[in-house]
Structure formats: structure tokens, C-alpha cells
Design an enzyme around this catalytic site. Structure first.
Site, PDB file in Angstrom:
ATOM      1  N   CYS A  42      13.600 -11.831 -10.842  1.00 27.89           N
ATOM      2  CA  CYS A  42      12.752 -11.974  -9.661  1.00 27.89           C
ATOM      3  C   CYS A  42      12.692 -10.646  -8.897  1.00 27.89           C
ATOM      4  CB  CYS A  42      13.310 -13.069  -8.753  1.00 27.89           C
ATOM      5  SG  CYS A  42      12.273 -13.371  -7.297  1.00 27.89           S
ATOM      6  N   ASP A  44      12.880 -10.324  -5.818  1.00 24.07           N
ATOM      7  CA  ASP A  44      13.702 -10.440  -4.607  1.00 24.07           C
ATOM      8  C   ASP A  44      14.670  -9.260  -4.481  1.00 24.07           C
ATOM      9  OD1 ASP A  44      15.902 -11.321  -2.822  1.00 24.07           O
ATOM     10  OD2 ASP A  44      14.870 -13.248  -2.860  1.00 24.07           O
ATOM     11  N   ARG A  46      17.388  -8.972  -3.158  1.00 17.45           N
ATOM     12  CA  ARG A  46      18.819  -9.293  -3.234  1.00 17.45           C
ATOM     13  C   ARG A  46      19.314  -9.477  -4.662  1.00 17.45           C
ATOM     14  NH1 ARG A  46      18.116 -14.441   0.468  1.00 17.45           N
ATOM     15  NH2 ARG A  46      16.373 -14.578  -0.991  1.00 17.45           N
ATOM     16  N   HIS A  98      17.244 -17.090  -9.511  1.00 20.88           N
ATOM     17  CA  HIS A  98      18.297 -17.107  -8.484  1.00 20.88           C
ATOM     18  C   HIS A  98      18.073 -18.301  -7.563  1.00 20.88           C
ATOM     19  CE1 HIS A  98      15.861 -15.525  -5.040  1.00 20.88           C
ATOM     20  NE2 HIS A  98      15.122 -15.062  -6.030  1.00 20.88           N
ATOM     21  N   CYS A 101      15.247 -19.160  -4.331  1.00 24.80           N
ATOM     22  CA  CYS A 101      14.115 -18.257  -4.602  1.00 24.80           C
ATOM     23  C   CYS A 101      12.891 -18.652  -3.757  1.00 24.80           C
ATOM     24  CB  CYS A 101      13.773 -18.331  -6.092  1.00 24.80           C
ATOM     25  SG  CYS A 101      12.390 -17.266  -6.556  1.00 24.80           S
TER      26      CYS A 101
HETATM   27 ZN   LIG Z   1      13.072 -15.097  -6.147  1.00 22.59          ZN
END
Ligand SMILES: [Zn+2]
Length: 214
Positions: A42, A44, A46, A98, A101
């Protein structure tokens, strides 16, 4: 440009710390990359692939998008996969989702986001396919997290259904496809699916065999 000063200064510190430990690191890396892993994760912020898996630059080829989707008409993702298996000859493709999400959460709600809605539609399809199981989960966060796992399962299958991936197996090549999920709150990766290592692991209706290149 001023607002990038911190980032650039941090980069200099990072490069110097690497060189202090291994003076030839960058010159060696500049010659070639020979990663064994392709990571599909992803976007993202993080979930930085190399960092959370304890790898260093050069060890992992990476593709990231919203909610780690592998869509069979996405030229970008397909190009990365083709390059990874045909040129770099990676041994493992790892789809990593994750918990929590945002892309997956959006697929459980009816808020409009614009262009991203077309992408999130891929996850709505996963939801719809597994809605009997998902709708039994009353807690919304728990339902989102279960959908995060089911989404990984689906995207792993989507990788295995790519004819070029099957071509590797057909020619006796070594390639495993894995599904993992990452916990943002504990920093740990865990398996969601058993590794797929050959045609015997995928449904026959998705077999696409033959010797046409590409
Ligand atoms: Zn995500």
C-alpha cells in the site's frame, strides 16, 4: 525549495551513516540490482517496504498503490511484475496489506472521493464477494481489518492468474507468491495465505498456458 531543506539534510546524514559502516556500499549498488523479492504494498506512508522488512537498498523491488491492488488491466503494476520476473528474476512476490487501511475502509463506506473511487471499486468487489462473512462482523473496525486480509488473499490470487507468472512455472522456474499483512500498531508482519508455488495451487479456470511471449 526551502521547505525541502530538512529532507535533503536528512538524506546527507543517511548516506554518510551508511558509508561509515560500509564504505563501498553505494559503488557496489550502482553496478547492478539483484533483488530476490518483489513487494506489492500500500502507498500508506506508515508501511515503507524496505524498512519494515529489515532490508537494505538493492534487496527488494517495490510497487505500491492504494490498498495494494493487482488489477489485470493496470499497465503500471503489470510492467513491474513482468520486469521483476523476466529481467530481475525475483524468487518471491509478496503482496502486503495492512490493518486499518484507508483504501479498504473507503470500500466499506459510501463517501465519494473522485477518481480514487474507480480504484476502490476493486476492493468493493472483494467485499461483495465475501459479504456473507463480513456482514456478520458487527464492529466496523474489525470488519475493515478482516476485509484487509481478504483483499490480500484476492490480490495474491490476481498475481497467480497472470499468464506471464504461470509461464515461469510452466518453464520450471522458481517463483513463490505470498500474502502478508502488517500491523501498524505493533510493527509486525504475518502471513495471510499459504505460499503459491505453482500451477497446482490455482484454479484450473485461470490456467493460461502456451509459449506466446509477453
Ligand atoms: Zn493502506
Amino acid at each position: 525549495m526551502q521547505d525541502l531543506d530538512d529532507l535533503l539534510a536528512s538524506n546527507v546524514n543517511w548516506a554518510e551513516s551508511i558509508k561509515a559502516e560500509d564504505p563501498d556500499f553505494f559503488t557496489r549498488l550502482a553496478e547492478q540490482q539483484t533483488p530476490e523479492y518483489l513487494w506489492i504494498g500500500c502507498s500508506d506512508s506508515r508501511v515503507p517496504a524496505t524498512q519494515i522488512s529489515g532490508m537494505v537498498p538493492g534487496e527488494m523491488f517495490v510497487h505500491r498503490n492504494i490498498a495494494n491492488c493487482v488489477v489485470h488491466t493496470d499497465l503500471n503494476c503489470l510492467s513491474v511484475i513482468f520486469y521483476a520476473i523476466q529481467v530481475l528474476k525475483v524468487k518471491h512476490i509478496i503482496v502486503t496489506g495492512h490493518y486499518g487501511c484507508g483504501g479498504v475502509r473507503a470500500a466499506t463506506e459510501s463517501t465519494r472521493y473522485g477518481l480514487a473511487d474507480h480504484w476502490i471499486r476493486n476492493i468493493r468487489d472483494v467485499y461483495n464477494r465475501r459479504r456473507d462473512e463480513l456482514n456478520k462482523i458487527e464492529d466496523h473496525d474489525e470488519r475493515v481489518n478482516r476485509l484487509c486480509e481478504l483483499n490480500v488473499e484476492q490480490q495474491v490470487a490476481n498475481v497467480a492468474h497472470i499468464p506471464a507468472v504461470q509461464h515461469v512455472w510452466q518453464n520450471g522456474g522458481e517463483l513463490s507468491i505470498h500474502g502478508l499483512i502488517y500491523g501498524i500498531s505493533d510493527g509486525l508482519l504475518k502471513r495471510v495465505t499459504q505460499p503459491i508455488t505453482g500451477l497446482q495451487d490455482i484454479a484450473e479456470e485461470y490456467h493460461v498456458l502456451g509459449s506466446v511471449s509477453g
